[in-house]
Design an enzyme around this catalytic site. Structure first.
Site, mmCIF file in Angstrom:
data_model
loop_
_atom_site.group_PDB
_atom_site.id
_atom_site.type_symbol
_atom_site.label_atom_id
_atom_site.label_comp_id
_atom_site.label_asym_id
_atom_site.label_seq_id
_atom_site.Cartn_x
_atom_site.Cartn_y
_atom_site.Cartn_z
ATOM 1 N N ILE A 1 0.776 -1.389 -0.020
ATOM 2 C CA ILE A 1 -0.049 -0.084 0.066
ATOM 3 C C ILE A 1 0.963 1.162 0.090
ATOM 4 O O ILE A 1 0.535 2.262 -0.703
ATOM 5 C CB ILE A 1 -0.999 0.096 1.271
ATOM 6 C CG1 ILE A 1 -1.832 -1.194 1.311
ATOM 7 C CG2 ILE A 1 -1.911 1.206 0.931
ATOM 8 C CD1 ILE A 1 -2.826 -1.484 2.474
ATOM 9 N N TYR B 1 -1.906 -9.477 16.009
ATOM 10 C CA TYR B 1 -1.820 -8.542 15.090
ATOM 11 C C TYR B 1 -2.921 -7.416 15.305
ATOM 12 O O TYR B 1 -2.464 -6.302 15.438
ATOM 13 C CB TYR B 1 -2.178 -9.019 13.757
ATOM 14 C CG TYR B 1 -2.231 -8.129 12.680
ATOM 15 C CD1 TYR B 1 -1.043 -7.346 12.342
ATOM 16 C CD2 TYR B 1 -3.629 -7.973 11.982
ATOM 17 C CE1 TYR B 1 -1.239 -6.312 11.195
ATOM 18 C CE2 TYR B 1 -3.661 -7.036 11.202
ATOM 19 C CZ TYR B 1 -2.493 -6.116 10.900
ATOM 20 O OH TYR B 1 -2.982 -4.975 9.724
#
Ligand code: UDP
Length: 335
Positions: free
Chosen positions: A16, A147
């Site tokens: 990204i 995470y």
């Protein structure tokens, strides 16, 4: 000629982040990337023409000094650097907390000392856990694995710096990102990388469950325009969800990629649907996704060679790679 404005993109050699760099370059920014090249690749920054000003600093964000010269004079900071994936986060939680939380603190300190006008944090929709849909920003936060927790705590740090040090900050919670240059190596995860490599090998796609589950896939260039708008706005202290607001089934993805499917077991704690309510970002920033799912998948297929070096997953190797996941998330105590 007027001096170019400067932007720092952490993780700018990654998936990204590199799309963010592209957009900033096209808008006339001088872009400084910091990336340790663990997930990122130098090649992701190589396509810019000679007129572009893009530099790469190969360091871990945790090595940033508060007065780091990399940040000197920067207008905006886009913070994408961090580590992803569910399975390794269950196996190595300390690494995730260190990079995604402590690393974010190092970036915040550098941005604060540099007097940046805005820092935009790449947050994860995984903070919502098994969520009500469409999911709004005020949905309760309930991270299901390390995470998700680490990305959420990184976001908390971002808002803390906003509040205590008055650093202007915004956070964007990303749903399922996809696009060219999406990660190609390492741990099992991210359906696109898995399927594209399988397609190249002429193997069947490993569809989880019956493939009717839906994901709110959002194309990387659309993410980049959202992040730039979040930097340019006068608003700060805001959270925005970003997705296409249009969930797609995995069976539809198989159809668009053209190939056969083989079916593998559903994973514990896996949502049947992710679906961003994108009313807020549309209203506040005038942002809307531009790339349809069909077009996005088409763009990826045009670049499918990028995935030739990716690991080739089979039902057997997936079963093995997700063992801890099944064990931990099934609710047993883990010693
Ligand atoms: N998926 C799949 N086969 C795979 C990997 C993923 O069918 O080999 C499906 C998975 O069930 C989910 C979607 O693809 O519905 C997106 O999975 P990914 O791991 O990319 O993201 P997440 O589950 O975190 O949304």
């Amino acid at each position: 000629m007027a001096e170019r404005p400067i932007a720092v993109v952490t993780g700018g050699a990654g998936f990204i982040g590199s799309h963010m760099v592209d957009l900033l370059v096209s808008r006339g920014y001088a872009v400084r990337v910091i990336d340790n090249l663990v997930g990122g690749r130098e090649a992701n920054l190589k396509h810019h023409g000679s007129g572009a000003e893009v530099t790469l600093d190969r360091r871990d964000i945790r090595s940033l000094a508060p007065d780091d010269s990399l940040f000197a004079g920067t207008r905006f900071v886009f913070h994408f650097a961090g580590i992803g994936d569910i399975v390794p986060s269950i196996e190595r939680p300390s690494d995730y907390m260190s990079t995604n939380v402590q690393g974010t603190v190092a970036v915040l300190e550098a941005a604060r000392h540099a007097g940046a006008r805005k820092l935009v944090y790449a947050a994860s929709s995984s903070c919502y856990g098994l969520a009500e849909t469409p999911t709004r920003e005020d949905h309760p936060v309930q991270p299901q694995y390390p995470y998700a927790l680490s990305k959420y705590q990184g976001e908390q740090a971002v808002f803390h710096w906003g509040k205590v040090y008055k650093l202007p900050v915004n956070s964007i919670r990303i749903f399922n990102a996809y696009g060219t240059r999406s990660r190609t190596s390492g741990a099992y995860g991210a359906v696109f990388g898995v399927f594209l490599r399988q397609k190249l090998a002429g193997k069947p796609f490993t569809v989880v469950g019956d493939g009717t589950q839906r994901r709110d896939f959002i194309y990387a260039t659309d993410l980049a325009t959202g992040f730039l708008a979040a930097a340019e706005t006068d608003r700060s202290g805001e959270i925005w969800n970003i997705g296409a607001g249009k969930p797609q089934t995995i069976n539809r993805l198989v159809e668009l990629l053209v190939g056969h499917a083989t079916y593998i077991p559903k994973r514990p704690g896996e949502p049947d649907i992710t679906f961003a309510d994108i009313t807020k970002i549309g209203r506040d920033l005038g942002w809307a996704p531009k790339v349809s799912f069909e077009e996005g998948v088409g763009r990826i297929l045009a670049e499918i060679d990028y995935w030739r070096e990716a690991p080739l997953w089979t039902p057997e190797t997936i079963a093995d790679a997700t063992k801890t996941w099944f064990r931990v998330l099934s609710g047993e105590r883990q010693g």
